[in-house]
Design a protein around this motif. Sequence first.
Motif, PDB file in Angstrom:
ATOM      1  N   MET A 186       0.846  -1.193   0.000  1.00 31.79           N
ATOM      2  CA  MET A 186       0.000   0.000   0.000  1.00 31.79           C
ATOM      3  C   MET A 186       0.881   1.241   0.000  1.00 31.79           C
ATOM      4  N   ARG A 187       0.577   2.170  -0.889  1.00 34.50           N
ATOM      5  CA  ARG A 187       1.393   3.388  -0.840  1.00 34.50           C
ATOM      6  C   ARG A 187       0.615   4.484  -0.104  1.00 34.50           C
ATOM      7  N   PRO A 188       1.284   5.467   0.401  1.00 32.20           N
ATOM      8  CA  PRO A 188       0.600   6.503   1.166  1.00 32.20           C
ATOM      9  C   PRO A 188      -0.446   7.220   0.319  1.00 32.20           C
ATOM     10  N   PHE A 189      -1.520   7.617   0.948  1.00 30.56           N
ATOM     11  CA  PHE A 189      -2.545   8.365   0.222  1.00 30.56           C
ATOM     12  C   PHE A 189      -3.103   9.436   1.143  1.00 30.56           C
ATOM     13  N   ALA A 190      -3.677  10.445   0.531  1.00 28.16           N
ATOM     14  CA  ALA A 190      -4.347  11.493   1.301  1.00 28.16           C
ATOM     15  C   ALA A 190      -5.803  11.097   1.492  1.00 28.16           C
ATOM     16  N   TYR A 191      -6.385  11.599   2.555  1.00 26.40           N
ATOM     17  CA  TYR A 191      -7.778  11.271   2.870  1.00 26.40           C
ATOM     18  C   TYR A 191      -8.525  12.581   3.070  1.00 26.40           C
ATOM     19  N   ASP A 192      -9.674  12.706   2.404  1.00 30.21           N
ATOM     20  CA  ASP A 192     -10.436  13.942   2.484  1.00 30.21           C
ATOM     21  C   ASP A 192     -11.889  13.599   2.778  1.00 30.21           C
ATOM     22  N   ARG A 193     -12.499  14.468   3.580  1.00 32.12           N
ATOM     23  CA  ARG A 193     -13.897  14.236   3.912  1.00 32.12           C
ATOM     24  C   ARG A 193     -14.656  15.553   3.730  1.00 32.12           C
ATOM     25  N   PRO A 194     -15.017  15.863   2.496  1.00 34.91           N
ATOM     26  CA  PRO A 194     -15.684  17.139   2.236  1.00 34.91           C
ATOM     27  C   PRO A 194     -17.058  17.175   2.896  1.00 34.91           C
ATOM     28  N   PRO A 242      -6.633  13.013 -11.121  1.00 35.73           N
ATOM     29  CA  PRO A 242      -6.824  11.722 -11.825  1.00 35.73           C
ATOM     30  C   PRO A 242      -6.610  10.515 -10.911  1.00 35.73           C
ATOM     31  N   ASP A 243      -5.850  10.665  -9.842  1.00 37.32           N
ATOM     32  CA  ASP A 243      -5.570   9.507  -8.987  1.00 37.32           C
ATOM     33  C   ASP A 243      -6.432   9.506  -7.727  1.00 37.32           C
ATOM     34  N   ALA A 244      -7.538  10.248  -7.759  1.00 38.21           N
ATOM     35  CA  ALA A 244      -8.430  10.264  -6.610  1.00 38.21           C
ATOM     36  C   ALA A 244      -9.537   9.230  -6.786  1.00 38.21           C
ATOM     37  N   VAL A 301     -10.860  -1.100  -0.071  1.00 37.01           N
ATOM     38  CA  VAL A 301      -9.840  -1.274   0.967  1.00 37.01           C
ATOM     39  C   VAL A 301      -9.055  -2.569   0.738  1.00 37.01           C
ATOM     40  N   ASP A 302      -9.779  -3.625   0.340  1.00 32.70           N
ATOM     41  CA  ASP A 302      -9.074  -4.859  -0.035  1.00 32.70           C
ATOM     42  C   ASP A 302      -8.080  -4.587  -1.157  1.00 32.70           C
ATOM     43  N   HIS A 303      -8.519  -3.818  -2.118  1.00 31.46           N
ATOM     44  CA  HIS A 303      -7.661  -3.572  -3.282  1.00 31.46           C
ATOM     45  C   HIS A 303      -6.448  -2.725  -2.926  1.00 31.46           C
ATOM     46  N   LEU A 304      -6.625  -1.829  -1.979  1.00 37.32           N
ATOM     47  CA  LEU A 304      -5.470  -1.058  -1.493  1.00 37.32           C
ATOM     48  C   LEU A 304      -4.453  -2.007  -0.876  1.00 37.32           C
ATOM     49  N   ARG A 305      -4.950  -2.937  -0.078  1.00 40.30           N
ATOM     50  CA  ARG A 305      -4.052  -3.865   0.611  1.00 40.30           C
ATOM     51  C   ARG A 305      -3.349  -4.790  -0.376  1.00 40.30           C
ATOM     52  N   LEU A 306      -4.108  -5.216  -1.390  1.00 40.52           N
ATOM     53  CA  LEU A 306      -3.531  -6.155  -2.349  1.00 40.52           C
ATOM     54  C   LEU A 306      -2.611  -5.462  -3.349  1.00 40.52           C
ATOM     55  N   GLY A 307      -2.635  -4.148  -3.365  1.00 40.62           N
ATOM     56  CA  GLY A 307      -1.816  -3.440  -4.343  1.00 40.62           C
ATOM     57  C   GLY A 307      -2.457  -3.359  -5.718  1.00 40.62           C
ATOM     58  N   ILE A 308      -3.760  -3.606  -5.774  1.00 47.66           N
ATOM     59  CA  ILE A 308      -4.472  -3.514  -7.058  1.00 47.66           C
ATOM     60  C   ILE A 308      -4.828  -2.060  -7.343  1.00 47.66           C
ATOM     61  N   ALA A 309      -5.185  -1.342  -6.299  1.00 48.79           N
ATOM     62  CA  ALA A 309      -5.534   0.064  -6.446  1.00 48.79           C
ATOM     63  C   ALA A 309      -4.543   0.883  -5.618  1.00 48.79           C
ATOM     64  N   ASP A 310      -4.111   1.999  -6.162  1.00 46.51           N
ATOM     65  CA  ASP A 310      -3.226   2.843  -5.362  1.00 46.51           C
ATOM     66  C   ASP A 310      -3.575   4.319  -5.558  1.00 46.51           C
ATOM     67  N   PRO A 311      -4.772   4.701  -5.148  1.00 46.10           N
ATOM     68  CA  PRO A 311      -5.179   6.100  -5.284  1.00 46.10           C
ATOM     69  C   PRO A 311      -4.303   7.005  -4.421  1.00 46.10           C
ATOM     70  N   GLY A 312      -4.080   8.201  -4.920  1.00 44.50           N
ATOM     71  CA  GLY A 312      -3.309   9.169  -4.140  1.00 44.50           C
ATOM     72  C   GLY A 312      -4.194   9.944  -3.175  1.00 44.50           C
TER      73      GLY A 312
END
Lengths: 756, 331
Positions: free
Chosen positions: B1-9, B23-25, B35-46
């Motif tokens: 998992m790579r670091p990502f920013a978290y926003d709650r508008p 584009p990477d949001a 969340v599974d995909h973040l852990r598996l490295g399938i998704a890496d949104p910034g």
Amino acid sequence: MTSTETRMAGRLGDSPLRPDGTLKVTGEFAYSSDLWHDDMVWGVTLRSPHPSARIRAIDLTDALRVPGVSAILTAKDVPGENAVGLEHLDTPALADGVVRYQGEPVALVAADHPETARRAAARIVVDYEVLPAVTDPRTALDPDTPWVHADHDNLVRDLRIRRGDPSPTAPVVVSLDFEVGMQDQAFLGPESGLAVPDGEGGVDLYVATQWLHVDQGQVCRVLGLPPEQVRLTLAGVGGAFGGREDLSMHVHACLLALHTGKPVKMSYARDESFFGHVHRHPAWLRYEFGARETGELVYAKADILFDGGAYASSTPAVVGNGGTLGLGPYRIPNVHVDARGVYTNNPTCGAMRGFGCVQAAFAHEALMDELADRIGMDRVEIRALNGMVEGDLTITGQVVDSAAPVAELIRTVRDLPLPAEPAGERDIRELPGGASNTTHGEGVRRGIGYAVTYKNVGFSEGFDDYSTARVRLEVVGGEPVATVHTAAAEVGQGLITIEQQICRTELGVEQVVVHPKDTTVGSGGSTSASRQTYVTGGAVKAACEAVRASVLRRASEALGRAELRLDGEKIVAAGGEVVASLAEVLTDPVEETVEWRHRPTYPIDPETGQGNAHVQYAFSAHRAVVDVDVELGLVKVVALDTAQDVGRALNPDAVVGQIQGGSAQGMGLALMEEIVVQDGIVKNPSFTDYLIPTILDMPPMQVKVLEYADPHAPYGVRGVGEPPTISSGPAVAAAIRAATGKPLRRVPVRPEHITF
Amino acid sequence: MRPFAYDRPDTAAAAVAAVADRPDAAFLGGGTNLVDHLRLGIADPGLLVDVTSLTSTEIVDIDGGLRIGAGVTNADLAADPRVRARLPVLAAALLSGASGQLRNMATTGGNPLQRTRCPYFQDPASACNKRVPGSGCAAIGGATRNHAILGASEHCIATHPSDMAVALAALDTQVRILGPDGGRTLAFTDLHRLPGDTPEQDTELAHGELITAIDVSYPRGRHAYRKVRDRASYAFALVSVAAVLDVVDGTVLDARIALGGVAHTPWRAVRAEDTLRGGPATEEAFAAAAEAELADARPQPGFDGGNAFKIPLARRTLTATLRQTTPRETA
């Protein structure tokens, strides 16, 4: 005054509450993954993505720059011998120049947070030269197949059994080929533990395992430390089933702890767990039975191939069991068996509940049905006819010298009440597919299948199989208290309860403390092969007897009386007169330690396979009733009834629990459990994709427990844990065959095999 | 998992703007898939933009149906009395999916957008055009028993995993969408797309578009959802069928049918519907409808034996479901 036998709850034959039971049910039990230590760091493992590759170089530069990382270790950091293994020391603790399966550990990272450690691990650059992988065990022994290990061909063990006429003939001959998929132990507690450096060059390891002392020996070898400096304590074990016999994170956590000087916790994620332990060997089996027209077996031939994967693990023992027990619990005068285990670049396979026998039973039981049908004989009666009885010889020429009630077991399950025949509108939850409205019963056919199997109990073929027990009796607060200390692992089966029951029964005390399992007492042997109640139970019994003798000797000396005995918490003279209380005699604690062995076993002859390989046999039978939707290929197991001889049920509830759990695990292999491996790569390393039965898949069970005491075993016990896993699956497969008329020569049976 | 920013508008519009801007949001709803995909490295949104409290958690009556807020959980939707009474196919589909715990988290807006369970998509080491466009499809010829028999392409043979979406595809369902340029409505059957040569794109949603609600009309007729899977619970469909059949006096006035587990989309069975509509509700008609729908079905060979079995399995499941949605006296 006359003595009165005080009946105390929690003795042998009772089913007292398990000390760990409530905690587990309420979620308060501390498993190994719950371990915590101030100032600890987290260890993670970098694993090979390739099933076969050479490591040209490992670059740690970027990984070491990650803030929070305290150590990164590779093979060159191993201080001792970089080799572990249960039977052969063929497994590197960390890959040294070559990787032989997907998931092989290559490097270790310690960091202040597990995610930090994972990120650092991802920055390790391993330069792999990918090599051709050996992934088909059926060609692993071909001359042009590369060797998985440079110094050894791909044969791990070759076992042959030759008995009787080398060229037998028979009027009725049946044969088949069978294939068994790779099953996982699917324990819920991931591989995990905590290594704490002692500041003096040694380490304490808290870990979930099946055999502390064999772990200790392997860890010591890799660390280059003596056993005094590597102390192990059993942490809470969340299931084992053979999957914790080999090391997982043990050495790794210790290496990191000694390197960093900090406590190191490691706990595998679920997907990693699929690479962190061995699996059940997939097997390819070719069988032939020759019989008289009246059903008696004349000969049997079997050729069994086990895929051992990258490292030997327990493959030699699996081949041993598959070969020596692989024709089932039958009287067969002429025998020709070849069993082999091979190296490949597939996941390493090793111990799992019932090993060797589980795979073989699918084949011999399918073939027994085939034989019965061919000669027009009842499937139960042909098993009763050929079933072993006490005094028979096994296919290795060993006399079965205690009960072998094959005929009684199979007839018992046949005679248990059958579930009601379906009638009228059916509750869809009882139908294949269950609550998801898959069918309303249109294409549903019922089938009944039988299987009877046997398994060796304890370690075989000359292994020095023993356990050690230390029992202490003392007075605490005016009450006598026994403390029992063994290193035998409680993995959920209930051993600690049995240890208490034995102490209560032998010493007459109510309070029995089970000391934490650790290596400050001698080895308890492995919690496997259905052996702990027998072997550690035997050791605890012997230690109690020694304690009792010491107490009475002390009482005799103090009181000047002979012929004393212990009755409850009273010291009683020959005439029945109470002469003292236990508390009065126990001014100082009494402690005895006993190392206890079962009868010896012997290696088998390498040419003929003959010999007294096993110490005890345990027999079980299952009857499965299934409803199969023959249009959709779905199976609902309606009933899975069983009979098993347990020698003596020391804890009847625990016996039934073992039988139910084991039956579910066997049923899982028959119906759904398979690790899918493509070109050495595991395709389903999760519990979303690797399916195990849920409670909806599991039927109610009728369990009939027979108790024919084994005169050679303590209390007459016979191992319980494995037989149900062996006979349940073949009975389910047979029932599906009966419902569908399909041959079904592979498990797990999937919808496409049933219907299309 | 790579670091990502978290926003709650604070508003859905702000969330849409935040995602559209990068584009990477990605939107984060119940997280049961992402969340599974973040852990598996399938998704890496910034950037993860949390929308869990920004869309409605209400189910409100609209003319002839329901408006289901995107934040309504699968558990609440399945338990709603109106859904149970008037949209039983949807309730049944929901309850046959996932587990109770997941249904408590999964949302109406997120469930239809879950990504395939293809093992090659799930494994970052495998070639997958859906995960890495142009990298190839390792599933073809691999373990294919769970893969598509309809609408697959040479670039992707994945299936859509949702049960809920199969029911929604069969019903008259409109998706209400908020995008950077305002709102729009899309027929549910137009939401998902076949893989073609751009399998990386699961749906017709543009980047930054957020599902805010789903409108479902009450259909006439009898409902059924059937799901065939490898164990009795907690498993994806090998084949599933959602059907609503309006049969009067033995004649099919209307048919709404969708298949699950067979295609890259929840597969609206238009050919089967056309075959049935206006004709008799008979075994022969059901068989003809299934035949028509599966005429173009193609098996995927695989080292695991492939998925040819799914074609007859789909046929049989479809006809059995049609039988179940037909009043007994007319079947």
